[in-house]
Design an enzyme around this catalytic site. Structure first.
Site, PDB file in Angstrom:
ATOM      1  N   GLU A 242      -6.195 -10.855  -1.165  1.00 14.23           N
ATOM      2  CA  GLU A 242      -7.017 -10.646   0.044  1.00 14.23           C
ATOM      3  C   GLU A 242      -8.504 -10.585  -0.300  1.00 14.23           C
ATOM      4  O   GLU A 242      -9.245  -9.755   0.242  1.00 14.23           O
ATOM      5  CB  GLU A 242      -6.584  -9.348   0.750  1.00 14.23           C
TER       6      GLU A 242
ATOM      7  N   HIS B 164     -10.586  -6.395  -1.879  1.00  9.91           N
ATOM      8  CA  HIS B 164     -11.635  -6.296  -0.857  1.00  9.91           C
ATOM      9  C   HIS B 164     -12.862  -5.700  -1.541  1.00  9.91           C
ATOM     10  O   HIS B 164     -12.982  -4.485  -1.695  1.00  9.91           O
ATOM     11  CB  HIS B 164     -11.169  -5.427   0.314  1.00  9.91           C
TER      12      HIS B 164
ATOM     13  N   GLU C  54       0.805  -1.236   0.000  1.00  9.42           N
ATOM     14  CA  GLU C  54       0.000   0.000   0.000  1.00  9.42           C
ATOM     15  C   GLU C  54       0.833   1.279   0.000  1.00  9.42           C
ATOM     16  O   GLU C  54       0.625   2.167   0.817  1.00  9.42           O
ATOM     17  CB  GLU C  54      -0.943  -0.014   1.207  1.00  9.42           C
TER      18      GLU C  54
HETATM   19  C1  XIL Z   1      -6.040  -6.415   8.493  1.00 13.27           C
HETATM   20  C2  XIL Z   1      -6.224  -7.577   9.459  1.00 13.27           C
HETATM   21  O1  XIL Z   1      -7.067  -8.540   8.897  1.00 13.27           O
HETATM   22  C3  XIL Z   1      -6.808  -7.081  10.758  1.00 13.27           C
HETATM   23  O2  XIL Z   1      -6.847  -8.127  11.709  1.00 13.27           O
HETATM   24  C4  XIL Z   1      -5.967  -5.926  11.293  1.00 13.27           C
HETATM   25  O3  XIL Z   1      -6.588  -5.408  12.438  1.00 13.27           O
HETATM   26  C5  XIL Z   1      -5.828  -4.844  10.256  1.00 13.27           C
HETATM   27  O4  XIL Z   1      -5.272  -5.396   9.079  1.00 13.27           O
HETATM   28  N1  XIL Z   1      -4.920  -4.811   3.793  1.00 13.27           N
HETATM   29  C6  XIL Z   1      -3.870  -5.565   4.251  1.00 13.27           C
HETATM   30  C7  XIL Z   1      -4.043  -6.401   5.438  1.00 13.27           C
HETATM   31  O5  XIL Z   1      -2.825  -5.620   3.589  1.00 13.27           O
HETATM   32  O6  XIL Z   1      -2.858  -6.505   6.184  1.00 13.27           O
HETATM   33  C8  XIL Z   1      -5.145  -5.902   6.326  1.00 13.27           C
HETATM   34  O7  XIL Z   1      -5.350  -6.854   7.365  1.00 13.27           O
HETATM   35  C9  XIL Z   1      -6.408  -5.695   5.521  1.00 13.27           C
HETATM   36  C10 XIL Z   1      -6.168  -4.655   4.469  1.00 13.27           C
END
Ligand code: XIL
Length: 362
Positions: A280, A251, A174
């Site tokens: 993810e 997401h 990111e």
């Molecule tokens: C999230 C986790 O799932 C949570 O448990 C934590 O509190 C915050 O991070 N993008 C990412 C992940 O790259 O690391 C994130 O994971 C979700 C968004």
């Protein structure tokens, strides 16, 4: 920690189910297991079994160490269905390197051992990010050279510990804003824009065989951010930076970016010689979710997996979790949830069957 598993998939077949796409050889895993009162699927009935021979890894991300220790169905289902996992938080800078001279590898070790015992590949997540950093780092005052040394040492220690046991690392996470500019993170401000190249070089030094990935969200389809990611990784390739691919977090809601745009993006990354990992994926629904919403969600999973399979550089399809029981969605997006393919009782949802159909060529 050793986790006991209860699954009844023949071991040799199971071992053969975690190929390393794009890698020459698969290390032979050590496997502890057997006996299963609760789950006894045949190989063809699991996602990883159905994905066998498709040159793709199907992964459970956001993996959570607590249920791995306390909720037997969690580990059983994960090992039965998935050929890869990504620890959710265990490998982030804050949890794994909480003080300048202190590392805490307990949870990370548990996941790497669990994966190896079950012939699963691991995505390491993540080495350099603006979030979930320890206070000592974020509140420290460092020169560029000092921070580069800290970064190098951190990467050498973490990546080096698991050298040869981790298929891919999200080296930088990111780094780009929605408007396509560089995020002015702590790393950026102190080191400058070349912190990204440097992180990849350090990771390559620490494990020359791991796939090194740049991971981001909202850069899946077309648009300013996706173009900025493309331009950045193109520049990295031109400079000879050891980058192997781009992670598309994904997401989503039930109205994801246009699939044709994601397809075009995956193809232009392929033209640069880069792999793509879906890293993810979740498809959040407004709660309570009715049957129509679950069917729409299943379509998103179906179409996205089909598109990934149609691109030979799309080598991993990883969800952020797998059961709604432990998803991050309700905490992050109030009023939403039910984004994954198993419900809170570990029963498969329509999205699970949609993925099975695609993997079985239907
Ligand atoms: C999230 C986790 O799932 C949570 O448990 C934590 O509190 C915050 O991070 N993008 C990412 C992940 O790259 O690391 C994130 O994971 C979700 C968004």
């Amino acid at each position: 920690m050793k986790t006991k598993l209860h699954i009844a998939i023949p071991l040799l077949v199971l071992a053969a189910c975690a190929p390393m796409p794009g890698m020459a050889s698969t290390p032979s895993p050590t496997i502890a297991i057997i006996e299963s009162p609760r789950v006894a699927p045949t190989l063809a009935q699991s996602l990883r079994g159905a994905a066998f021979d498709r040159k793709i890894l199907i992964g459970a991300g956001g993996a959570n160490p607590d249920p791995l220790r306390t909720d037997p169905a969690y580990g059983q289902t994960m090992a039965r269905e998935f050929s890869a996992l990504t620890p959710g938080n265990a490998m982030k800078f804050g949890p794994i390197h909480p003080a300048p001279d202190t590392y805490d590898f307990r949870d990370a070790d548990a996941f790497v051992d669990f994966a190896q015992a079950n012939a699963m590949q691991v995505r390491g997540h993540t080495l350099v990010w603006h979030d979930e950093q320890p206070k000592w780092l974020e509140q420290g005052t460092f020169t560029r050279d000092q921070l580069l040394a800290i970064m190098r040492d951190h990467i050498a220690t973490v990546v080096g510990r698991y050298r040869g046991r981790i298929y891919a690392w999200d080296v930088v996470n990111e780094a780009i804003n929605d408007d396509g500019t560089m995020r002015e993170s702590f790393w950026y401000k102190t080191i400058g824009p070349d912190y990204i190249d440097q992180a990849f070089r350090f990771a390559h030094e620490a494990d020359p065989n791991a796939k090194l990935i740049y991971n981001d969200y909202a850069a899946e389809g077309s648009g300013t951010k996706s173009d900025a990611v493309y331009a950045m990784v193109k520049g990295m390739k031109e400079r000879g930076v050891p980058i192997d691919g781009v992670g598309l977090q994904s997401h989503f809601t039930i109205t994801p970016p246009r699939l044709a745009d994601i397809d075009a993006n995956i193809k232009r990354l392929s033209a640069l010689g880069l792999d793509v990992h879906i890293t993810e994926l979740d498809v959040r629904l407004r709660l309570p979710a009715d049957a129509a919403a679950l069917a729409q969600q299943a379509s998103v999973y179906r179409d996205y997996l089909r598109m990934c399979l149609a691109n030979s550089n799309c080598r991993m399809f990883v969800l952020w979790g797998f059961t709604d029981k432990y998803s991050w969605i309700p905490g992050k997006f109030p009023g939403f949830g039910a984004g994954l393919i198993f419900d809170e009782q570990y029963d498969p949802k329509p999205a699970y069957y949609a993925m099975m159909d695609v993997l079985n060529g239907k």
